[in-house]
Design a protein around this motif. Structure first.
Motif, PDB file in Angstrom:
ATOM      1  N   PRO A 133     -25.592   1.782  19.916  1.00  0.00           N
ATOM      2  CA  PRO A 133     -25.393   1.185  18.590  1.00  0.00           C
ATOM      3  C   PRO A 133     -23.899   1.232  18.235  1.00  0.00           C
ATOM      4  O   PRO A 133     -23.256   2.260  18.421  1.00  0.00           O
ATOM      5  CB  PRO A 133     -26.195   2.096  17.655  1.00  0.00           C
ATOM      6  CG  PRO A 133     -26.997   2.990  18.532  1.00  0.00           C
ATOM      7  CD  PRO A 133     -26.268   3.076  19.826  1.00  0.00           C
ATOM      8  N   ILE A 134     -23.360   0.126  17.776  1.00  0.00           N
ATOM      9  CA  ILE A 134     -21.965   0.096  17.337  1.00  0.00           C
ATOM     10  C   ILE A 134     -21.895   0.226  15.815  1.00  0.00           C
ATOM     11  O   ILE A 134     -21.124   1.007  15.292  1.00  0.00           O
ATOM     12  CB  ILE A 134     -21.276  -1.201  17.801  1.00  0.00           C
ATOM     13  CG1 ILE A 134     -21.394  -1.340  19.331  1.00  0.00           C
ATOM     14  CG2 ILE A 134     -19.817  -1.211  17.376  1.00  0.00           C
ATOM     15  CD1 ILE A 134     -20.782  -0.205  20.123  1.00  0.00           C
ATOM     16  N   PHE A 135     -22.744  -0.530  15.107  1.00  0.00           N
ATOM     17  CA  PHE A 135     -22.806  -0.445  13.648  1.00  0.00           C
ATOM     18  C   PHE A 135     -23.964   0.487  13.271  1.00  0.00           C
ATOM     19  O   PHE A 135     -25.119   0.189  13.563  1.00  0.00           O
ATOM     20  CB  PHE A 135     -23.047  -1.813  13.015  1.00  0.00           C
ATOM     21  CG  PHE A 135     -21.937  -2.818  13.220  1.00  0.00           C
ATOM     22  CD1 PHE A 135     -20.767  -2.471  13.882  1.00  0.00           C
ATOM     23  CD2 PHE A 135     -22.065  -4.121  12.752  1.00  0.00           C
ATOM     24  CE1 PHE A 135     -19.748  -3.388  14.085  1.00  0.00           C
ATOM     25  CE2 PHE A 135     -21.056  -5.045  12.932  1.00  0.00           C
ATOM     26  CZ  PHE A 135     -19.898  -4.689  13.608  1.00  0.00           C
ATOM     27  N   GLN A 136     -23.641   1.591  12.620  1.00  0.00           N
ATOM     28  CA  GLN A 136     -24.680   2.522  12.197  1.00  0.00           C
ATOM     29  C   GLN A 136     -25.508   1.966  11.035  1.00  0.00           C
ATOM     30  O   GLN A 136     -26.621   2.429  10.785  1.00  0.00           O
ATOM     31  CB  GLN A 136     -24.055   3.860  11.790  1.00  0.00           C
ATOM     32  CG  GLN A 136     -23.445   4.634  12.941  1.00  0.00           C
ATOM     33  CD  GLN A 136     -24.490   5.110  13.940  1.00  0.00           C
ATOM     34  OE1 GLN A 136     -25.554   5.603  13.553  1.00  0.00           O
ATOM     35  NE2 GLN A 136     -24.205   4.961  15.227  1.00  0.00           N
ATOM     36  N   TYR A 237     -30.002  -0.081  11.946  1.00  0.00           N
ATOM     37  CA  TYR A 237     -28.812  -0.243  12.773  1.00  0.00           C
ATOM     38  C   TYR A 237     -28.351  -1.695  12.709  1.00  0.00           C
ATOM     39  O   TYR A 237     -29.159  -2.625  12.628  1.00  0.00           O
ATOM     40  CB  TYR A 237     -29.109   0.114  14.227  1.00  0.00           C
ATOM     41  CG  TYR A 237     -29.181   1.601  14.502  1.00  0.00           C
ATOM     42  CD1 TYR A 237     -28.043   2.385  14.393  1.00  0.00           C
ATOM     43  CD2 TYR A 237     -30.372   2.209  14.875  1.00  0.00           C
ATOM     44  CE1 TYR A 237     -28.092   3.750  14.656  1.00  0.00           C
ATOM     45  CE2 TYR A 237     -30.433   3.569  15.129  1.00  0.00           C
ATOM     46  CZ  TYR A 237     -29.291   4.338  15.014  1.00  0.00           C
ATOM     47  OH  TYR A 237     -29.341   5.678  15.261  1.00  0.00           O
ATOM     48  N   GLY A 238     -27.017  -1.892  12.752  1.00  0.00           N
ATOM     49  CA  GLY A 238     -26.475  -3.240  12.864  1.00  0.00           C
ATOM     50  C   GLY A 238     -26.297  -3.577  14.328  1.00  0.00           C
ATOM     51  O   GLY A 238     -27.187  -3.358  15.146  1.00  0.00           O
ATOM     52  N   ASP A 239     -25.120  -4.094  14.695  1.00  0.00           N
ATOM     53  CA  ASP A 239     -24.895  -4.560  16.062  1.00  0.00           C
ATOM     54  C   ASP A 239     -25.085  -3.442  17.087  1.00  0.00           C
ATOM     55  O   ASP A 239     -24.536  -2.335  16.930  1.00  0.00           O
ATOM     56  CB  ASP A 239     -23.477  -5.117  16.192  1.00  0.00           C
ATOM     57  CG  ASP A 239     -23.322  -6.452  15.477  1.00  0.00           C
ATOM     58  OD1 ASP A 239     -24.272  -6.854  14.780  1.00  0.00           O
ATOM     59  OD2 ASP A 239     -22.257  -7.069  15.615  1.00  0.00           O
ATOM     60  N   MET A 240     -25.846  -3.751  18.138  1.00  0.00           N
ATOM     61  CA  MET A 240     -26.065  -2.817  19.233  1.00  0.00           C
ATOM     62  C   MET A 240     -25.852  -3.551  20.558  1.00  0.00           C
ATOM     63  O   MET A 240     -26.262  -4.708  20.712  1.00  0.00           O
ATOM     64  CB  MET A 240     -27.483  -2.243  19.190  1.00  0.00           C
ATOM     65  CG  MET A 240     -27.781  -1.402  17.963  1.00  0.00           C
ATOM     66  SD  MET A 240     -29.366  -0.516  18.043  1.00  0.00           S
ATOM     67  CE  MET A 240     -30.494  -1.814  17.548  1.00  0.00           C
ATOM     68  N   LEU A 241     -25.233  -2.879  21.494  1.00  0.00           N
ATOM     69  CA  LEU A 241     -25.112  -3.396  22.856  1.00  0.00           C
ATOM     70  C   LEU A 241     -26.445  -3.142  23.561  1.00  0.00           C
ATOM     71  O   LEU A 241     -26.969  -2.026  23.516  1.00  0.00           O
ATOM     72  CB  LEU A 241     -23.974  -2.694  23.594  1.00  0.00           C
ATOM     73  CG  LEU A 241     -23.744  -3.109  25.051  1.00  0.00           C
ATOM     74  CD1 LEU A 241     -23.272  -4.545  25.147  1.00  0.00           C
ATOM     75  CD2 LEU A 241     -22.747  -2.156  25.720  1.00  0.00           C
ATOM     76  N   PHE A 242     -27.006  -4.181  24.195  1.00  0.00           N
ATOM     77  CA  PHE A 242     -28.289  -3.997  24.875  1.00  0.00           C
ATOM     78  C   PHE A 242     -28.273  -4.673  26.238  1.00  0.00           C
ATOM     79  O   PHE A 242     -27.404  -5.506  26.546  1.00  0.00           O
ATOM     80  CB  PHE A 242     -29.438  -4.553  24.026  1.00  0.00           C
ATOM     81  CG  PHE A 242     -29.488  -6.061  23.956  1.00  0.00           C
ATOM     82  CD1 PHE A 242     -30.259  -6.797  24.856  1.00  0.00           C
ATOM     83  CD2 PHE A 242     -28.773  -6.760  22.996  1.00  0.00           C
ATOM     84  CE1 PHE A 242     -30.311  -8.181  24.810  1.00  0.00           C
ATOM     85  CE2 PHE A 242     -28.813  -8.147  22.933  1.00  0.00           C
ATOM     86  CZ  PHE A 242     -29.582  -8.869  23.843  1.00  0.00           C
TER      87      PHE A 242
END
Length: 793
Positions: A133-136, A237-242
């Protein structure tokens, strides 16, 4: 709880041959470095590569167009972090006509950026893995004009909301509306429209990002309000790398490299915001100004929560809570396997900041405030020792951090709270978050979650409606969270305040009070320990016991340390720490003294055996009847008696599977009472309930035996019509509309129905069909209400 697999990494010995090759490569790299860095970036947003070791090509599908929202990925390219890991990364902006998650699943890219919508894909058994997760927190919000007075979601009922064409783009907002049971009219125009439509008052609210639309309003001097789902308990969560499970299983080292370089890129980007804003402007030729990008950077810094959470931190307990929330709201159908759905780096050592390490050196001993009588969570046993589940967790934290915990074992609970407020105690390790406590302590994530229940004497029927408690007296421990919750939720219920659970349960057993409220673990433990066999659990309260650790507010470092350790508890260790206290242990040896006492009155026992046997059969019959009643209650709406949302979801899934298998037909009719809010506001909720019940009775006479009729939520209902095409379903909907229009309700109330009809298309998801029926319903409302809409768009 967080489940972490710990793996020991072994360093491979380096050979001289390898080292010599590395030195040669380094020299070559130095010679051509000036040429390398002077080359332009290629068209696919990747830096060209020297003739050194071949780089692995990786593609990332971004969530949106190029902007500061992805600054960390650009920084990882610009600074060479991807290259240093042996990766050549292409960053593709979102094609607004494509679903970037599906693109990754199809293999068009190895990685993507998305938000908590990933849980919905995991619930559908899609092999999605969340890497970092980048944005908590999600920056997705609703904007309204300050002049409109629409400053809370509760004022959005029947208001026109400009929303995304796909629900997946606005999940936090949908979750908030669903949780609060608010029903605006959705105008699905975003992507090809702009917030200027809100300024022109074409809509009442506009869905957007704090980092984008807020700048538009500020720049143009438009006074506005923000409705943020996070302020209403929807903290996603906002933006997450997946990535995909195949990528994790087949290229685990590449996933680790991608995660490391991306996090490093974000660390650089947030430390050099102005530099990155200028780089993005130059590199991608955005229409946004430098000022807009810097505004976006400041918003992103806040949603990343950089002051308290390391970049890439994933709290599995929080993710589980989000999944449970979606499931409760009907947004998520199946279960989510987080064990497979989360990437777990091999290096799971506790990563403390330098400031946190220094803090531990300065505060090696922590004073713990203990509840002496909160077994099995925490208590002081007969030997005067601190015992229970919570001490197990404190031992784990101590092992990981070196902190020493000193419990105060002599204070009663009210005294513990007073000492904590005076900072003579540092931590309350087993507390439930309440509004009153928020004023003087901070809370970790909940590490234990129990339902709150009411215990009564045997024979009390299941308590399905808590209005039954109004004339009763309920015992509760003074100053416990249950005390505050009961006082807040049921202010009319008479409370008997007791000092501990044993006193409360004995008051119930003796008939002094009707019931005792506490969490199920505490009640079960005390009933067993003290042999209170005439007690039973008769109902579950509408609030839960989510037990966390409370930390004094002037020690944020300790809160952060606790949080990090709790997130890293391996699942087997968590089970080990809790199960022994929550399982019932049976004695396995005979007490000969007790056996003699039993043999003496054996003749008396034989004499009453038949009596008790008959009573047992009667109890079993009652239990069977009660279970049948509970089974019915579990699938029906308590007010109207028709099927509830949970059962309707099951029927929809089964019908769709049948249609897909046998190529038959299925149609849905969504229906909603027009202007029902006016009834509640004018005549009160009791009359409103009567209207709903009578509406259901009217519709029941028109429903065919093959149809399934249920309450979708609030004043909205659904008809599931198997073997029915769009035309046939529309005819049925028209009969319903006409019948309601002529129905006479109490208080001379006259109401109408708006109805939306949709036919299921083979291969689509059930949600798509439901959404189409819902859109038709609101089209009927917009077109004047009291009508049927059956458009196929």
């Amino acid at each position: 709880m967080t489940s972490v697999v710990e793996v020991t990494c072994l360093n491979r010995p380096r050979t001289w041959q390898w080292l010599r090759g590395a030195i040669i490569q380094a020299v070559l790299a130095f010679v051509i470095s000036s040429l390398f860095f002077s080359l332009p970036v290629s068209a696919d947003n990747t830096l060209p590569v020297s003739s050194g070791p071949k780089l692995e090509k990786v593609t990332v599908k971004l969530k949106w167009r190029h902007q500061f929202q992805f600054a960390g990925y650009y920084a990882a390219q610009k600074q060479g972090y991807y290259r240093d890991e042996g990766l050549e990364v292409a960053l593709h902006p979102r094609d607004l006509l494509e679903n970037n998650i599906e693109q990754v699943l199809k293999g068009d890219a190895q990685y993507g950026v998305s938000d908590s919508i990933l849980l919905l894909y995991q619930s559908r058994q899609k092999p999605i893995v969340i890497v970092a997760p980048i944005f908590q927190h999600s920056p997705q919000v609703l904007f309204t004009l300050k002049s409109s007075g629409v400053d809370s979601p509760y004022k959005l009922n029947d208001k026109l909301l400009a929303f995304y064409k796909k629900d997946t783009d606005g999940l936090p907002i949908l979750a908030m509306l669903e949780e609060l049971d608010v029903k605006p009219v959705m105008d699905r125009v975003i992507i090809d429209k702009s917030p200027i439509m809100l300024v022109r008052k074409e809509v009442d609210a506009y869905a957007g990002y704090l980092a984008n639309e807020a700048y538009f309003f500020k720049k143009n001097g438009v006074p506005y309000d923000v409705i943020n789902p996070m302020n209403y308990g929807i903290d996603l969560y906002g933006d997450m790398l997946f990535t995909t499970r195949d990528e994790v299983e087949q290229h685990p080292e590449r996933v680790a490299k991608m995660r490391r370089a991306t996090i490093k890129g974000w660390q650089y980007a947030m430390a050099h915001q102005e530099e990155m804003a200028r780089y993005i402007l130059k590199q991608y030729g955005l229409k946004k100004s430098f000022q807009h990008l810097m505004f976006e950077a400041r918003v992103i810094e806040s949603v990343m929560d950089l002051n308290s959470v390391p970049i890439g931190t994933l709290n599995e307990g929080r993710l589980r809570y989000i999944a449970d929330l979606f499931q409760k709201q009907g947004l998520l159908k199946g279960s989510v396997d987080l064990q497979k759905g989360i990437y777990r780096p091999e290096d799971e050592t506790l990563q403390l900041t330098q400031r946190e390490k220094e803090w531990i050196k300065q505060h090696p001993v922590i004073r713990i405030g203990v509840d002496r009588a909160y077994a099995p969570v925490e208590f002081v046993n007969e030997q005067g020792q601190y015992s229970g589940i919570t001490p197990e967790f404190l031992d784990f934290i101590s092992q990981r951090t070196g902190l020493e915990f000193v419990p105060s074992l002599h204070l009663k609970w009210p005294e513990v709270l007073a000492e904590f407020k005076a900072h003579r105690q540092d931590v309350l390790p087993a507390v439930i978050e309440t509004e009153e406590r928020k004023a003087y302590m901070n809370f970790t994530q909940a590490y234990l979650k129990f339902p709150m229940v009411v215990a009564t004497r045997d024979g009390v029927p299941y308590i399905a409606n808590f209005n039954q408690l109004r004339s009763k007296t309920i015992a509760v421990v003074k100053n416990y969270a249950a005390h505050e919750k009961l006082h807040s939720v049921f202010p009319d219920v008479a409370l008997k305040l007791v000092d501990n659970a044993k006193e409360g349960l004995e008051a119930v057993a003796n008939g002094d009070v009707f019931g005792y409220v506490d969490n199920v673990a505490v009640i079960g433990y005390h009933i067993k320990k003290y042999g209170l066999t005439n007690l039973q659990i008769s109902g579950e309260m509408p609030f839960h016991a989510n037990i966390a650790m409370g930390v004094r507010q002037d020690w944020p470092e300790l809160l952060s340390i606790f949080q990090k350790v709790l997130q890293q508890i391996p699942k087997p260790r968590y089970v080990e720490m809790t199960n022994s206290w929550l399982q019932i242990n049976y004695k396995k040896e005979y007490s000969w003294t007790q056996l003699l006492l039993i043999l003496a009155p054996v003749l008396l026992l034989l004499a009453v055996f038949i009596f008790f046997n008959r009573k047992l059969r009667h109890t079993q019959d009652e239990l069977r009847a009660s279970n049948e009643k509970l089974s019915v209650l579990s699938v029906t709406d308590h007010l109207t008696g028709i099927y509830n949302r949970q059962y309707l979801d099951q029927v929809l899934d089964a019908e769709v599977e049948r249609v897909d298998r046998y190529h038959s037909k299925l149609s849905l009719v969504m229906m909603d009472l027009d202007d029902f809010k006016r009834v509640n506001d004018t005549y009160g909720h009791l009359v409103g309930d009567e209207v709903l019940v009578k509406s259901v009775e009217t519709i029941h006479h028109l429903v065919r035996k093959t149809d399934t009729f249920g309450r979708w939520g609030g004043e909205e209902f659904i008809l599931i019509c198997p073997e029915t095409d769009l035309h046939q379903a529309s005819q049925l909907a028209e009969k319903v509309r006409a019948a309601i229009e002529t129905t006479e309700f109490s208080q001379d109330i006259r109401l109408t129905f708006s109805l939306g009809v949709a036919q299921y298309h083979a291969g689509e998801s059930v949600n798509e069909c439901v959404d189409r029926a819902d859109r038709n319903l609101y089209r009927a409302k917009r077109n004047g209400k009291n009508q049927v809409s059956a458009s196929e768009d």
